[in-house]
Motif scaffolding. Structure first.
Motif, PDB file in Angstrom:
ATOM      1  N   SER A   8      54.746  62.954  50.034  1.00  0.00           N
ATOM      2  CA  SER A   8      54.916  61.504  49.955  1.00  0.00           C
ATOM      3  C   SER A   8      53.914  60.763  50.832  1.00  0.00           C
ATOM      4  CB  SER A   8      56.340  61.112  50.382  1.00  0.00           C
ATOM      5  OG  SER A   8      56.522  61.312  51.776  1.00  0.00           O
ATOM      6  N   GLY A   9      53.191  61.475  51.694  1.00  0.00           N
ATOM      7  CA  GLY A   9      52.224  60.846  52.579  1.00  0.00           C
ATOM      8  C   GLY A   9      50.808  60.836  52.060  1.00  0.00           C
ATOM      9  N   THR A  10      50.519  61.597  50.997  1.00  0.00           N
ATOM     10  CA  THR A  10      49.217  61.556  50.343  1.00  0.00           C
ATOM     11  C   THR A  10      49.306  60.594  49.165  1.00  0.00           C
ATOM     12  OG1 THR A  10      48.631  63.821  50.972  1.00  0.00           O
ATOM     13  CG2 THR A  10      47.485  62.885  49.073  1.00  0.00           C
ATOM     14  N   VAL A  11      48.352  59.680  49.052  1.00  0.00           N
ATOM     15  CA  VAL A  11      48.430  58.642  48.024  1.00  0.00           C
ATOM     16  C   VAL A  11      48.013  59.172  46.660  1.00  0.00           C
ATOM     17  CG1 VAL A  11      47.610  56.354  47.325  1.00  0.00           C
ATOM     18  CG2 VAL A  11      47.999  56.858  49.756  1.00  0.00           C
ATOM     19  N   ILE A  12      46.805  59.716  46.562  1.00  0.00           N
ATOM     20  CA  ILE A  12      46.221  60.107  45.277  1.00  0.00           C
ATOM     21  C   ILE A  12      46.364  61.609  45.045  1.00  0.00           C
ATOM     22  CG2 ILE A  12      44.116  60.110  43.883  1.00  0.00           C
ATOM     23  CD1 ILE A  12      45.307  57.332  44.477  1.00  0.00           C
TER      24      ILE A  12
ATOM     25  N   ALA B 241      43.932  57.292  38.433  1.00  0.00           N
ATOM     26  CA  ALA B 241      44.501  57.489  39.774  1.00  0.00           C
ATOM     27  C   ALA B 241      44.626  58.953  40.166  1.00  0.00           C
ATOM     28  CB  ALA B 241      45.858  56.797  39.853  1.00  0.00           C
ATOM     29  N   PHE B 242      43.565  59.714  39.925  1.00  0.00           N
ATOM     30  CA  PHE B 242      43.508  61.131  40.288  1.00  0.00           C
ATOM     31  C   PHE B 242      42.142  61.420  40.885  1.00  0.00           C
ATOM     32  CE2 PHE B 242      46.659  60.841  37.012  1.00  0.00           C
ATOM     33  CZ  PHE B 242      47.580  61.827  37.254  1.00  0.00           C
ATOM     34  N   ALA B 243      42.055  62.514  41.619  1.00  0.00           N
ATOM     35  CA  ALA B 243      40.769  62.963  42.133  1.00  0.00           C
ATOM     36  C   ALA B 243      40.731  64.479  42.064  1.00  0.00           C
ATOM     37  CB  ALA B 243      40.553  62.486  43.567  1.00  0.00           C
ATOM     38  N   GLY B 244      39.527  65.025  41.974  1.00  0.00           N
ATOM     39  CA  GLY B 244      39.357  66.468  41.922  1.00  0.00           C
ATOM     40  C   GLY B 244      39.015  67.035  43.285  1.00  0.00           C
TER      41      GLY B 244
ATOM     42  N   PHE C 289      50.432  66.828  44.897  1.00  0.00           N
ATOM     43  CA  PHE C 289      51.100  65.861  44.029  1.00  0.00           C
ATOM     44  C   PHE C 289      51.444  64.655  44.903  1.00  0.00           C
ATOM     45  CE2 PHE C 289      55.061  64.662  41.475  1.00  0.00           C
ATOM     46  CZ  PHE C 289      54.325  64.095  40.435  1.00  0.00           C
ATOM     47  N   GLY C 290      50.647  63.570  44.789  1.00  0.00           N
ATOM     48  CA  GLY C 290      50.721  62.457  45.718  1.00  0.00           C
ATOM     49  C   GLY C 290      51.725  61.376  45.353  1.00  0.00           C
ATOM     50  N   ASN C 291      51.835  60.365  46.245  1.00  0.00           N
ATOM     51  CA  ASN C 291      52.876  59.361  46.059  1.00  0.00           C
ATOM     52  C   ASN C 291      52.577  58.347  44.960  1.00  0.00           C
ATOM     53  OD1 ASN C 291      51.343  57.133  47.227  1.00  0.00           O
ATOM     54  ND2 ASN C 291      51.920  57.846  49.270  1.00  0.00           N
TER      55      ASN C 291
ATOM     56  N   GLU D 129      53.081  53.984  33.864  1.00  0.00           N
ATOM     57  CA  GLU D 129      51.724  53.436  33.883  1.00  0.00           C
ATOM     58  C   GLU D 129      51.189  53.275  35.299  1.00  0.00           C
ATOM     59  OE1 GLU D 129      51.590  49.869  31.611  1.00  0.00           O
ATOM     60  OE2 GLU D 129      51.917  50.873  29.695  1.00  0.00           O
ATOM     61  N   VAL D 130      52.080  52.983  36.246  1.00  0.00           N
ATOM     62  CA  VAL D 130      51.611  52.771  37.620  1.00  0.00           C
ATOM     63  C   VAL D 130      51.086  54.048  38.255  1.00  0.00           C
ATOM     64  CG1 VAL D 130      53.086  50.785  38.094  1.00  0.00           C
ATOM     65  CG2 VAL D 130      53.989  53.085  38.439  1.00  0.00           C
ATOM     66  N   GLY D 131      51.450  55.183  37.724  1.00  0.00           N
ATOM     67  CA  GLY D 131      50.968  56.450  38.259  1.00  0.00           C
ATOM     68  C   GLY D 131      49.728  56.962  37.575  1.00  0.00           C
ATOM     69  N   ILE D 132      49.207  56.204  36.616  1.00  0.00           N
ATOM     70  CA  ILE D 132      48.040  56.643  35.849  1.00  0.00           C
ATOM     71  C   ILE D 132      46.798  55.864  36.239  1.00  0.00           C
ATOM     72  CG2 ILE D 132      47.078  56.842  33.523  1.00  0.00           C
ATOM     73  CD1 ILE D 132      49.942  57.243  32.506  1.00  0.00           C
ATOM     74  N   LEU D 133      46.914  54.545  36.350  1.00  0.00           N
ATOM     75  CA  LEU D 133      45.789  53.708  36.762  1.00  0.00           C
ATOM     76  C   LEU D 133      46.044  53.130  38.149  1.00  0.00           C
ATOM     77  CD1 LEU D 133      44.779  51.660  33.582  1.00  0.00           C
ATOM     78  CD2 LEU D 133      43.570  53.604  34.609  1.00  0.00           C
ATOM     79  N   TYR D 134      45.037  53.197  39.009  1.00  0.00           N
ATOM     80  CA  TYR D 134      45.102  52.592  40.342  1.00  0.00           C
ATOM     81  C   TYR D 134      44.332  51.286  40.284  1.00  0.00           C
ATOM     82  CZ  TYR D 134      45.047  52.283  45.445  1.00  0.00           C
ATOM     83  OH  TYR D 134      45.225  51.885  46.750  1.00  0.00           O
ATOM     84  N   VAL D 135      45.037  50.162  40.449  1.00  0.00           N
ATOM     85  CA  VAL D 135      44.436  48.843  40.301  1.00  0.00           C
ATOM     86  C   VAL D 135      43.758  48.431  41.604  1.00  0.00           C
ATOM     87  CG1 VAL D 135      44.843  46.425  39.760  1.00  0.00           C
ATOM     88  CG2 VAL D 135      46.161  48.211  38.580  1.00  0.00           C
ATOM     89  N   LEU D 136      42.433  48.295  41.574  1.00  0.00           N
ATOM     90  CA  LEU D 136      41.678  47.859  42.743  1.00  0.00           C
ATOM     91  C   LEU D 136      41.672  46.343  42.869  1.00  0.00           C
ATOM     92  CD1 LEU D 136      38.584  50.249  42.603  1.00  0.00           C
ATOM     93  CD2 LEU D 136      40.524  50.352  44.183  1.00  0.00           C
TER      94      LEU D 136
END
Length: 380
Positions: free
Chosen positions: A259-263, A340-343, A353-355, A325-332
């Motif tokens: 829960s402490g990692t965002v992405i 909203a993912f990174a490799g 598995f982030g928050n 939807e909020v877990g798929i796109l990160y709105v800047l």
């Protein structure tokens, strides 16, 4: 040791709020972008630290299967944190303390007087043990004291460890360990709010019957890092199409929920497959420049509505978790959003598995039952 909760109740509840929630004062788009940038930089530092923990141990990447209090969860802005926060009453009479809500850290701690050397500024009043009738000093050396790190003892902060694992029950001076059998039965759950204007919760204990809509997957214990909760991630889908990713891609390093990692961080092979399929399904929207750690960003200024491909996670035990939807796109900003993912840069780094991907889900930790459950619409 300070008493956080008293009385016969089998459930305690705290409210959870987002960093840019009701307490956030500015509506300026540019300031939001700057705050997002800082948050993401902090998030990358956290991920680097987690990866470093596991790389130090040859066995660090191996996984094996392994009545209530509700606490409101809030934004972490007031304590300069990108994490979610909760407020608890410490001592008798209680002193409210704002704590970062983080399932991936070893210690739950608060500054307390005397804090003469390495204290830092905080919004809440610093806890004063001399004014609490329920406070008892733990002298060093004692078993409880020696299980805390020397750096923690030297800063004169009183620390309570958050994690209590089945592998070594009641072996650490943690709050969950101290209450796991007598009050909360090694059971807790939470829901992270989906929007900045809403709130979620953290519940310690099991206050009612488990919902039939919860889907449980086995909880995995990391042999060298018991502070983390492991998951058996086996696959991903985009737009309802299962991606062709060998399960060995995920099992090489394993997966944790934090829960402490965002992405969410994925193995390179898995992320590349996810990105390729997502870009294909979003080809009608113009891409814009990348913003680290994101490499798939879109200019949505000319779009009156956006059709976002669904994304699902597949875990052991025949469990699938569909993201909102909020877990798929990160709105800047209002007209710019990124996948909203990174490799991970190395396939040997653990998956996280982030928050951002946990938002809106009820996430249940049945530690005694060695399982983790997921349910959509958990905050409502």
């Amino acid at each position: 040791m300070q008493e956080l909760f008293t009385g016969p109740k089998r459930e305690a509840s705290l409210t959870v709020t987002h960093k840019y929630g009701p307490c956030f004062q500015s509506n300026k788009d540019q300031l939001l972008v700057l705050n997002h940038t800082e948050l993401l930089l902090q998030d990358q530092s956290r991920v680097n630290s987690i990866h470093s923990m596991f790389s130090k141990n040859s066995d660090g990447n191996k996984l094996r299967e392994s009545q209530a209090t509700t606490i409101p969860a809030k934004s972490g802005l007031s304590i300069d944190s990108g994490n979610y926060i909760v407020t608890v009453g410490l001592g008798t009479p209680k002193t409210d303390q704002t704590l970062a809500f983080d399932t991936g850290s070893d210690l739950t701690w608060a500054q307390c007087k005397p804090c003469e050397r390495q204290c830092y500024k905080q919004v809440d009043p610093i806890f004063d043990p001399s004014k609490s009738t329920s406070y008892t000093n733990i002298s060093c050396p004692t078993p409880l004291c020696t299980q805390l790190t020397s750096s923690t003892r030297e800063t004169t902060t009183k620390a309570l460890q958050w994690h209590c694992r089945v592998a070594r029950p009641r072996s650490r001076p943690s709050f969950p360990c101290a209450t796991s059998r007598s009050k909360y039965s090694q059971f807790f759950s939470y829901c992270l709010p989906s929007t900045t204007s809403s709130t979620g919760y953290l519940i310690l204990g099991k206050g009612s019957e488990i919902s039939s809509s919860l889907k449980f997957t086995p909880m995995l214990t990391l042999s060298q890092r018991q502070s983390f909760y492991g998951l058996n991630l086996i696959g991903l889908s985009v737009g309802g199409q299962r991606l062709s990713i060998p399960t060995s891609v995920f099992s090489t390093a394993g997966t944790i929920i934090d829960s402490g990692t965002v992405i969410t961080r994925l193995p390179p092979t898995a992320y590349n497959a996810l990105r390729t399929k997502f870009r294909e399904m979003m080809r009608n929207y113009p891409m814009t420049s990348a913003t680290s750690p994101f490499d798939t960003c879109y200019d949505l200024s000319k779009s009156q509505s956006v059709s976002i491909p669904s994304i699902s996670f597949f875990f052991g035990g025949d469990v699938s978790v569909d993201l909102g939807e909020v877990g798929i796109l990160y709105v800047l900003r209002q007209t710019e959003a990124c996948l909203a993912f990174a490799g991970n840069s190395d396939p040997r780094y653990i998956t996280i598995f982030g928050n951002e991907q946990q938002k809106g889900l009820e996430v249940v930790y049945d530690v005694a039952g060695e399982r983790i459950g997921f349910r959509p619409g958990g905050c409502s």
